[in-house]
Design a protein around this motif. Structure first.
Motif, PDB file in Angstrom:
ATOM      1  N   VAL A 105      -1.369  -0.494  -0.739  1.00  0.00           N
ATOM      2  CA  VAL A 105      -0.439   0.639  -0.642  1.00  0.00           C
ATOM      3  C   VAL A 105       0.238   0.650   0.724  1.00  0.00           C
ATOM      4  O   VAL A 105       1.461   0.800   0.829  1.00  0.00           O
ATOM      5  N   LEU A 106      -0.542   0.483   1.791  1.00  0.00           N
ATOM      6  CA  LEU A 106      -0.015   0.595   3.155  1.00  0.00           C
ATOM      7  C   LEU A 106       0.424  -0.732   3.762  1.00  0.00           C
ATOM      8  O   LEU A 106       1.105  -0.739   4.788  1.00  0.00           O
ATOM      9  N   GLY A 107      -0.012  -1.851   3.164  1.00  0.00           N
ATOM     10  CA  GLY A 107       0.277  -3.142   3.760  1.00  0.00           C
ATOM     11  C   GLY A 107      -0.584  -3.425   4.974  1.00  0.00           C
ATOM     12  O   GLY A 107      -0.202  -4.201   5.852  1.00  0.00           O
ATOM     13  N   TRP A 108      -1.750  -2.801   5.051  1.00  0.00           N
ATOM     14  CA  TRP A 108      -2.671  -2.982   6.167  1.00  0.00           C
ATOM     15  C   TRP A 108      -3.698  -4.047   5.824  1.00  0.00           C
ATOM     16  O   TRP A 108      -4.010  -4.302   4.667  1.00  0.00           O
ATOM     17  N   GLU A 109      -4.289  -4.617   6.859  1.00  0.00           N
ATOM     18  CA  GLU A 109      -5.298  -5.655   6.710  1.00  0.00           C
ATOM     19  C   GLU A 109      -6.662  -5.034   6.385  1.00  0.00           C
ATOM     20  O   GLU A 109      -7.034  -3.991   6.929  1.00  0.00           O
ATOM     21  N   VAL A 110      -7.419  -5.694   5.503  1.00  0.00           N
ATOM     22  CA  VAL A 110      -8.820  -5.318   5.280  1.00  0.00           C
ATOM     23  C   VAL A 110      -9.600  -5.910   6.447  1.00  0.00           C
ATOM     24  O   VAL A 110      -9.646  -7.124   6.629  1.00  0.00           O
ATOM     25  N   LEU A 111     -10.198  -5.039   7.264  1.00  0.00           N
ATOM     26  CA  LEU A 111     -10.902  -5.468   8.466  1.00  0.00           C
ATOM     27  C   LEU A 111     -12.376  -5.739   8.209  1.00  0.00           C
ATOM     28  O   LEU A 111     -13.001  -6.529   8.911  1.00  0.00           O
ATOM     29  N   HIS A 112     -12.949  -5.061   7.229  1.00  0.00           N
ATOM     30  CA  HIS A 112     -14.364  -5.230   6.897  1.00  0.00           C
ATOM     31  C   HIS A 112     -14.569  -4.776   5.463  1.00  0.00           C
ATOM     32  O   HIS A 112     -13.957  -3.796   5.022  1.00  0.00           O
ATOM     33  N   THR A 113     -15.429  -5.467   4.751  1.00  0.00           N
ATOM     34  CA  THR A 113     -15.762  -5.027   3.401  1.00  0.00           C
ATOM     35  C   THR A 113     -17.191  -5.441   3.055  1.00  0.00           C
ATOM     36  O   THR A 113     -17.614  -6.561   3.353  1.00  0.00           O
ATOM     37  N   SER A 114     -17.922  -4.490   2.511  1.00  0.00           N
ATOM     38  CA  SER A 114     -19.277  -4.725   2.016  1.00  0.00           C
ATOM     39  C   SER A 114     -19.549  -3.669   0.952  1.00  0.00           C
ATOM     40  O   SER A 114     -18.715  -2.805   0.703  1.00  0.00           O
ATOM     41  N   ASP A 115     -20.719  -3.735   0.344  1.00  0.00           N
ATOM     42  CA  ASP A 115     -21.069  -2.724  -0.660  1.00  0.00           C
ATOM     43  C   ASP A 115     -21.185  -1.333  -0.045  1.00  0.00           C
ATOM     44  O   ASP A 115     -20.926  -0.334  -0.698  1.00  0.00           O
TER      45      ASP A 115
END
Length: 121
Positions: A27-37
């Protein structure tokens, strides 16, 4: 007015943090900086939004809230119809009730949280 602090980031409760980070990064065009459960975060280099997993989390629903509304996000857009179409293509849904559809649209993200796309005046 001057304060004594600056905003570091916004953290929000979620059932599926990674899914919401993926949705809002598009939606924002921002980077995913971290992802986990357990936790996910997006950012644009100056602002970040994070989602933390809350066991048993229940989305508020809209317009008839079944759980207390914890937040909603508003986004400026140039074209309401186009923004709505793009958000729906990413997995948002649109409730039937729209308080002022000429000025803003209430949509629900994939986790059921309401957010608004608003015409920039």
């Amino acid at each position: 007015m001057s304060g004594f602090a600056t905003l570091a980031m916004i953290n929000l409760d979620a059932e599926d943090p990674a899914a919401l980070a993926a949705f809002y990064s598009q939606v924002l065009g921002w980077e995913v900086l971290h992802t986990s459960d357990e936790y996910a975060m997006i950012g644009d280099g100056s602002t970040s939004i994070g989602w933390g997993k809350v066991p048993g989390y229940s989305a508020p629903g809209w317009p008839r809230e079944t759980a207390p509304k914890r937040y909603h996000l508003d986004f400026y857009v140039e074209d309401l119809d186009k923004a709505e179409e793009q958000a729906l293509a990413l997995g948002a849904t649109k409730p039937a009730e729209q308080p002022n559809a000429e000025r803003w649209r209430v949509l629900l993200d994939p986790g059921g949280h309401p957010f608004d796309v608003c015409l920039r005046s």
